[in-house]
Design a protein around this motif. Structure first.
Motif, PDB file in Angstrom:
ATOM      1  N   HIS A 162       2.903  -6.486  -9.232  1.00 14.96           N
ATOM      2  CA  HIS A 162       1.741  -5.926  -9.930  1.00 14.96           C
ATOM      3  C   HIS A 162       2.182  -5.036 -11.088  1.00 14.96           C
ATOM      4  CE1 HIS A 162      -0.686  -7.378  -6.606  1.00 14.96           C
ATOM      5  NE2 HIS A 162       0.170  -6.812  -5.779  1.00 14.96           N
ATOM      6  N   PRO A 163       2.877  -5.577 -12.074  1.00 14.56           N
ATOM      7  CA  PRO A 163       3.381  -4.717 -13.148  1.00 14.56           C
ATOM      8  C   PRO A 163       2.299  -4.172 -14.070  1.00 14.56           C
ATOM      9  CG  PRO A 163       3.823  -7.017 -13.642  1.00 14.56           C
ATOM     10  CD  PRO A 163       3.247  -6.967 -12.258  1.00 14.56           C
ATOM     11  N   ALA A 164       1.153  -4.842 -14.160  1.00 12.02           N
ATOM     12  CA  ALA A 164       0.140  -4.433 -15.129  1.00 12.02           C
ATOM     13  C   ALA A 164      -0.876  -3.449 -14.567  1.00 12.02           C
ATOM     14  CB  ALA A 164      -0.594  -5.665 -15.658  1.00 12.02           C
ATOM     15  N   GLU A 165      -0.859  -3.212 -13.273  1.00 14.08           N
ATOM     16  CA  GLU A 165      -1.863  -2.329 -12.686  1.00 14.08           C
ATOM     17  C   GLU A 165      -1.657  -0.888 -13.128  1.00 14.08           C
ATOM     18  OE1 GLU A 165      -2.539  -4.709  -8.492  1.00 14.08           O
ATOM     19  OE2 GLU A 165      -2.266  -2.557  -8.505  1.00 14.08           O
ATOM     20  N   GLN A 166      -2.743  -0.230 -13.447  1.00 14.45           N
ATOM     21  CA  GLN A 166      -2.696   1.167 -13.887  1.00 14.45           C
ATOM     22  C   GLN A 166      -2.079   2.061 -12.811  1.00 14.45           C
ATOM     23  OE1 GLN A 166      -3.265   3.135 -16.315  1.00 14.45           O
ATOM     24  NE2 GLN A 166      -4.354   1.929 -17.832  1.00 14.45           N
ATOM     25  N   GLN A 217       0.834  -1.208   0.000  1.00 15.01           N
ATOM     26  CA  GLN A 217       0.000   0.000   0.000  1.00 15.01           C
ATOM     27  C   GLN A 217       0.867   1.256   0.000  1.00 15.01           C
ATOM     28  OE1 GLN A 217      -3.217   0.398  -0.472  1.00 15.01           O
ATOM     29  NE2 GLN A 217      -3.014   2.605  -0.276  1.00 15.01           N
ATOM     30  N   VAL A 218       1.902   1.261   0.828  1.00 12.08           N
ATOM     31  CA  VAL A 218       2.821   2.401   0.881  1.00 12.08           C
ATOM     32  C   VAL A 218       3.511   2.567  -0.466  1.00 12.08           C
ATOM     33  CG1 VAL A 218       4.946   3.284   1.938  1.00 12.08           C
ATOM     34  CG2 VAL A 218       3.171   2.291   3.386  1.00 12.08           C
ATOM     35  N   LYS A 259      16.109   5.102   3.213  1.00 12.19           N
ATOM     36  CA  LYS A 259      15.375   5.252   1.955  1.00 12.19           C
ATOM     37  C   LYS A 259      15.398   3.962   1.139  1.00 12.19           C
ATOM     38  CE  LYS A 259      15.523   8.108  -2.212  1.00 12.19           C
ATOM     39  NZ  LYS A 259      16.206   9.198  -2.877  1.00 12.19           N
ATOM     40  N   ARG A 260      16.482   3.194   1.269  1.00 12.19           N
ATOM     41  CA  ARG A 260      16.612   1.957   0.498  1.00 12.19           C
ATOM     42  C   ARG A 260      15.512   0.957   0.831  1.00 12.19           C
ATOM     43  NH1 ARG A 260      22.847   1.070   1.743  1.00 12.19           N
ATOM     44  NH2 ARG A 260      22.003   1.750   3.708  1.00 12.19           N
ATOM     45  N   THR A 261      14.989   1.010   2.045  1.00 16.82           N
ATOM     46  CA  THR A 261      13.894   0.112   2.419  1.00 16.82           C
ATOM     47  C   THR A 261      12.661   0.418   1.576  1.00 16.82           C
ATOM     48  OG1 THR A 261      14.743  -0.022   4.670  1.00 16.82           O
ATOM     49  CG2 THR A 261      12.448  -0.688   4.328  1.00 16.82           C
ATOM     50  N   ILE A 262      12.326   1.686   1.480  1.00 17.41           N
ATOM     51  CA  ILE A 262      11.164   2.087   0.670  1.00 17.41           C
ATOM     52  C   ILE A 262      11.402   1.723  -0.794  1.00 17.41           C
ATOM     53  CG2 ILE A 262       9.728   4.031  -0.078  1.00 17.41           C
ATOM     54  CD1 ILE A 262       9.359   3.358   2.882  1.00 17.41           C
ATOM     55  N   ARG A 268       9.484  -4.381  -5.191  1.00 16.73           N
ATOM     56  CA  ARG A 268       8.614  -5.536  -4.956  1.00 16.73           C
ATOM     57  C   ARG A 268       7.210  -5.277  -5.512  1.00 16.73           C
ATOM     58  NH1 ARG A 268       8.492  -7.532   0.969  1.00 16.73           N
ATOM     59  NH2 ARG A 268      10.611  -8.045   0.366  1.00 16.73           N
ATOM     60  N   ALA A 269       6.695  -4.097  -5.279  1.00 15.98           N
ATOM     61  CA  ALA A 269       5.351  -3.763  -5.769  1.00 15.98           C
ATOM     62  C   ALA A 269       5.312  -3.777  -7.287  1.00 15.98           C
ATOM     63  CB  ALA A 269       4.921  -2.395  -5.236  1.00 15.98           C
ATOM     64  N   MET A 270       6.370  -3.290  -7.908  1.00 10.06           N
ATOM     65  CA  MET A 270       6.411  -3.261  -9.362  1.00 10.06           C
ATOM     66  C   MET A 270       6.518  -4.674  -9.942  1.00 10.06           C
ATOM     67  SD  MET A 270       8.688   0.218  -9.869  1.00 10.06           S
ATOM     68  CE  MET A 270       9.429  -0.352 -11.332  1.00 10.06           C
ATOM     69  N   LYS A 271       7.229  -5.560  -9.254  1.00 15.75           N
ATOM     70  CA  LYS A 271       7.349  -6.946  -9.716  1.00 15.75           C
ATOM     71  C   LYS A 271       6.033  -7.698  -9.553  1.00 15.75           C
ATOM     72  CE  LYS A 271      12.265  -7.688  -8.929  1.00 15.75           C
ATOM     73  NZ  LYS A 271      13.251  -8.365  -8.095  1.00 15.75           N
TER      74      LYS A 271
END
Length: 131
Positions: free
Chosen positions: A48-52, A10-11, A34-37, A43-46
């Protein structure tokens, strides 16, 4: 465990959509690095790559280069190269410093010899040593 993962995603989504900055995400998540974020963003991009909503619209606090692991490796390589160059210049500067110091010492000896031999004051502002 699932709640933590959902929170991280979510973040990451909020950062990727530009709703919050990386700094705001760090404060909200109580993260100090910052590296944690950035890892959450990867991870989020991997996952859910197709989400708008995961289109890469990062604000000024975070750029796409921070997300790329290759860019980090490239930065490290570049910095190592710059460090090697700086070390080489330092060695050269120390070499020239030694040469110049020797030349100054030689000139001081020559000036002292000339002043004593010819009884002249070559460096008028310099105080003479009393023998």
């Amino acid at each position: 465990m699932k709640d933590r993962r959902a929170f991280m995603l979510q973040v990451a989504r909020e950062v990727l959509t530009g709703r919050i900055s990386v700094q705001e995400a760090m404060q909200r998540s109580h993260v100090k690095d910052k590296r944690t974020i950035v890892s959450w963003l990867k991870r989020a991009m991997k996952e859910h790559p197709a989400e708008q909503e995961l289109d890469l619209t990062l604000d000024t606090d975070c750029c796409a280069a921070d997300i790329s692991s290759k860019s980090t490796e490239e930065k490290i390589t570049k910095l190592e190269s710059e460090l090697a160059g700086a070390k080489q210049r330092n060695v050269e500067m120390l070499h020239f410093q030694k040469i110049l110091t020797n030349k100054i010492n030689d000139l001081e000896v020559l000036i002292q010899h000339a002043e004593e031999t010819y009884q002249i004051d070559i460096l008028p502002g310099k105080q003479k040593k009393v023998k």
